[in-house]
Design a protein around this motif. Sequence first.
Motif, PDB file in Angstrom:
ATOM      1  N   PRO A 272       0.830  -1.204   0.000  1.00  0.00           N
ATOM      2  CA  PRO A 272       0.000   0.000   0.000  1.00  0.00           C
ATOM      3  C   PRO A 272       0.866   1.255   0.000  1.00  0.00           C
ATOM      4  N   GLN A 273       0.537   2.140  -0.865  1.00  0.00           N
ATOM      5  CA  GLN A 273       1.220   3.425  -0.952  1.00  0.00           C
ATOM      6  C   GLN A 273       0.151   4.506  -1.031  1.00  0.00           C
ATOM      7  N   ALA A 274       0.605   5.715  -1.001  1.00  0.00           N
ATOM      8  CA  ALA A 274      -0.343   6.814  -1.151  1.00  0.00           C
ATOM      9  C   ALA A 274      -0.923   6.740  -2.562  1.00  0.00           C
ATOM     10  N   ALA A 275      -2.224   6.690  -2.622  1.00  0.00           N
ATOM     11  CA  ALA A 275      -2.877   6.567  -3.930  1.00  0.00           C
ATOM     12  C   ALA A 275      -2.772   7.882  -4.681  1.00  0.00           C
ATOM     13  N   PRO A 276      -2.252   7.831  -5.890  1.00  0.00           N
ATOM     14  CA  PRO A 276      -2.180   9.075  -6.666  1.00  0.00           C
ATOM     15  C   PRO A 276      -3.578   9.496  -7.102  1.00  0.00           C
ATOM     16  N   ALA A 277      -3.757  10.756  -7.309  1.00  0.00           N
ATOM     17  CA  ALA A 277      -5.059  11.258  -7.748  1.00  0.00           C
ATOM     18  C   ALA A 277      -5.334  10.720  -9.154  1.00  0.00           C
ATOM     19  N   PRO A 278      -6.529  10.216  -9.365  1.00  0.00           N
ATOM     20  CA  PRO A 278      -6.823   9.684 -10.694  1.00  0.00           C
ATOM     21  C   PRO A 278      -6.742  10.793 -11.748  1.00  0.00           C
ATOM     22  N   ALA A 279      -6.152  10.452 -12.882  1.00  0.00           N
ATOM     23  CA  ALA A 279      -5.991  11.433 -13.944  1.00  0.00           C
ATOM     24  C   ALA A 279      -7.340  11.710 -14.583  1.00  0.00           C
ATOM     25  N   ARG A 280      -7.675  12.963 -14.663  1.00  0.00           N
ATOM     26  CA  ARG A 280      -8.942  13.353 -15.284  1.00  0.00           C
ATOM     27  C   ARG A 280      -8.770  13.344 -16.794  1.00  0.00           C
ATOM     28  N   PRO A 281      -9.735  12.814 -17.513  1.00  0.00           N
ATOM     29  CA  PRO A 281      -9.628  12.854 -18.972  1.00  0.00           C
ATOM     30  C   PRO A 281      -9.743  14.296 -19.459  1.00  0.00           C
ATOM     31  N   SER A 282      -9.122  14.559 -20.583  1.00  0.00           N
ATOM     32  CA  SER A 282      -9.191  15.911 -21.122  1.00  0.00           C
ATOM     33  C   SER A 282     -10.616  16.206 -21.559  1.00  0.00           C
ATOM     34  N   VAL A 283     -10.890  17.466 -21.747  1.00  0.00           N
ATOM     35  CA  VAL A 283     -12.226  17.890 -22.155  1.00  0.00           C
ATOM     36  C   VAL A 283     -12.570  17.288 -23.516  1.00  0.00           C
ATOM     37  N   ASP A 284     -11.582  17.228 -24.420  1.00  0.00           N
ATOM     38  CA  ASP A 284     -11.831  16.658 -25.746  1.00  0.00           C
ATOM     39  C   ASP A 284     -12.187  15.174 -25.652  1.00  0.00           C
ATOM     40  N   GLU A 285     -11.458  14.426 -24.801  1.00  0.00           N
ATOM     41  CA  GLU A 285     -11.753  13.005 -24.628  1.00  0.00           C
ATOM     42  C   GLU A 285     -13.137  12.806 -24.025  1.00  0.00           C
ATOM     43  N   LEU A 286     -13.462  13.624 -23.034  1.00  0.00           N
ATOM     44  CA  LEU A 286     -14.767  13.539 -22.384  1.00  0.00           C
ATOM     45  C   LEU A 286     -15.885  13.849 -23.384  1.00  0.00           C
ATOM     46  N   HIS A 287     -15.680  14.876 -24.185  1.00  0.00           N
ATOM     47  CA  HIS A 287     -16.682  15.237 -25.196  1.00  0.00           C
ATOM     48  C   HIS A 287     -16.861  14.102 -26.204  1.00  0.00           C
ATOM     49  N   ALA A 288     -15.769  13.491 -26.641  1.00  0.00           N
ATOM     50  CA  ALA A 288     -15.846  12.395 -27.613  1.00  0.00           C
ATOM     51  C   ALA A 288     -16.607  11.197 -27.033  1.00  0.00           C
ATOM     52  N   GLN A 289     -16.328  10.878 -25.766  1.00  0.00           N
ATOM     53  CA  GLN A 289     -17.003   9.754 -25.129  1.00  0.00           C
ATOM     54  C   GLN A 289     -18.495  10.032 -24.941  1.00  0.00           C
ATOM     55  N   LEU A 290     -18.842  11.253 -24.541  1.00  0.00           N
ATOM     56  CA  LEU A 290     -20.254  11.604 -24.372  1.00  0.00           C
ATOM     57  C   LEU A 290     -20.980  11.615 -25.719  1.00  0.00           C
ATOM     58  N   THR A 291     -20.302  12.074 -26.756  1.00  0.00           N
ATOM     59  CA  THR A 291     -20.902  12.062 -28.094  1.00  0.00           C
ATOM     60  C   THR A 291     -21.162  10.636 -28.540  1.00  0.00           C
ATOM     61  N   LYS A 292     -20.209   9.746 -28.303  1.00  0.00           N
ATOM     62  CA  LYS A 292     -20.361   8.337 -28.680  1.00  0.00           C
ATOM     63  C   LYS A 292     -21.542   7.718 -27.924  1.00  0.00           C
ATOM     64  N   LEU A 293     -21.665   8.028 -26.630  1.00  0.00           N
ATOM     65  CA  LEU A 293     -22.797   7.520 -25.855  1.00  0.00           C
ATOM     66  C   LEU A 293     -24.124   8.034 -26.418  1.00  0.00           C
ATOM     67  N   GLY A 294     -24.151   9.309 -26.801  1.00  0.00           N
ATOM     68  CA  GLY A 294     -25.367   9.876 -27.383  1.00  0.00           C
ATOM     69  C   GLY A 294     -25.744   9.188 -28.683  1.00  0.00           C
ATOM     70  N   GLU A 295     -24.745   8.876 -29.507  1.00  0.00           N
ATOM     71  CA  GLU A 295     -25.009   8.180 -30.767  1.00  0.00           C
ATOM     72  C   GLU A 295     -25.559   6.778 -30.501  1.00  0.00           C
ATOM     73  N   LEU A 296     -25.014   6.102 -29.518  1.00  0.00           N
ATOM     74  CA  LEU A 296     -25.489   4.755 -29.186  1.00  0.00           C
ATOM     75  C   LEU A 296     -26.926   4.798 -28.677  1.00  0.00           C
ATOM     76  N   ARG A 297     -27.254   5.834 -27.889  1.00  0.00           N
ATOM     77  CA  ARG A 297     -28.620   5.964 -27.395  1.00  0.00           C
ATOM     78  C   ARG A 297     -29.563   6.281 -28.550  1.00  0.00           C
ATOM     79  N   THR A 298     -29.142   7.157 -29.463  1.00  0.00           N
ATOM     80  CA  THR A 298     -29.967   7.506 -30.620  1.00  0.00           C
ATOM     81  C   THR A 298     -30.201   6.288 -31.499  1.00  0.00           C
ATOM     82  N   ALA A 299     -29.175   5.430 -31.642  1.00  0.00           N
ATOM     83  CA  ALA A 299     -29.300   4.227 -32.468  1.00  0.00           C
ATOM     84  C   ALA A 299     -30.158   3.167 -31.782  1.00  0.00           C
ATOM     85  N   GLY A 300     -30.495   3.368 -30.501  1.00  0.00           N
ATOM     86  CA  GLY A 300     -31.345   2.421 -29.802  1.00  0.00           C
ATOM     87  C   GLY A 300     -30.563   1.302 -29.125  1.00  0.00           C
ATOM     88  N   LEU A 301     -29.245   1.445 -29.053  1.00  0.00           N
ATOM     89  CA  LEU A 301     -28.437   0.400 -28.433  1.00  0.00           C
ATOM     90  C   LEU A 301     -28.294   0.602 -26.924  1.00  0.00           C
TER      91      LEU A 301
END
Length: 126
Positions: free
Chosen positions: A82-111
Amino acid sequence: MRRGFGRGRRGPGLLATVARTAVVAGTATAVAGRVDAAQQAAAQRQQEGAAAQEQLRQMHLQDRIDSQVEARLAGAAQAAPPQAAPAPARPSVDELHAQLTKLGELRTAGLLTDAEFAEQKARLLA
């Protein structure tokens, strides 16, 4: 004495034959058009179904990869001291936007259902 006085020649005349041929040709054209439209619609539905299945297969594959990575990381975390847990790296805004867009497309497609979409969105934004 002539039989059928006033009938002229026997059988349909030229005009009746042309009219009958036009009706038969028009009916054949209409039927062929409907059959072609039905075949095209069926082919399009089949292509859409295949695309949806491919997207679903990609999602399942990504989920399996994610779970394997998480399992290996959990196994490595248990094996390491056990060591001091490093702070989890936050995804960049561009990565977050891409992932949310992909989720929206999957929801629109009915998946994805609305509940699954909300769950994944909350996981990304957490």
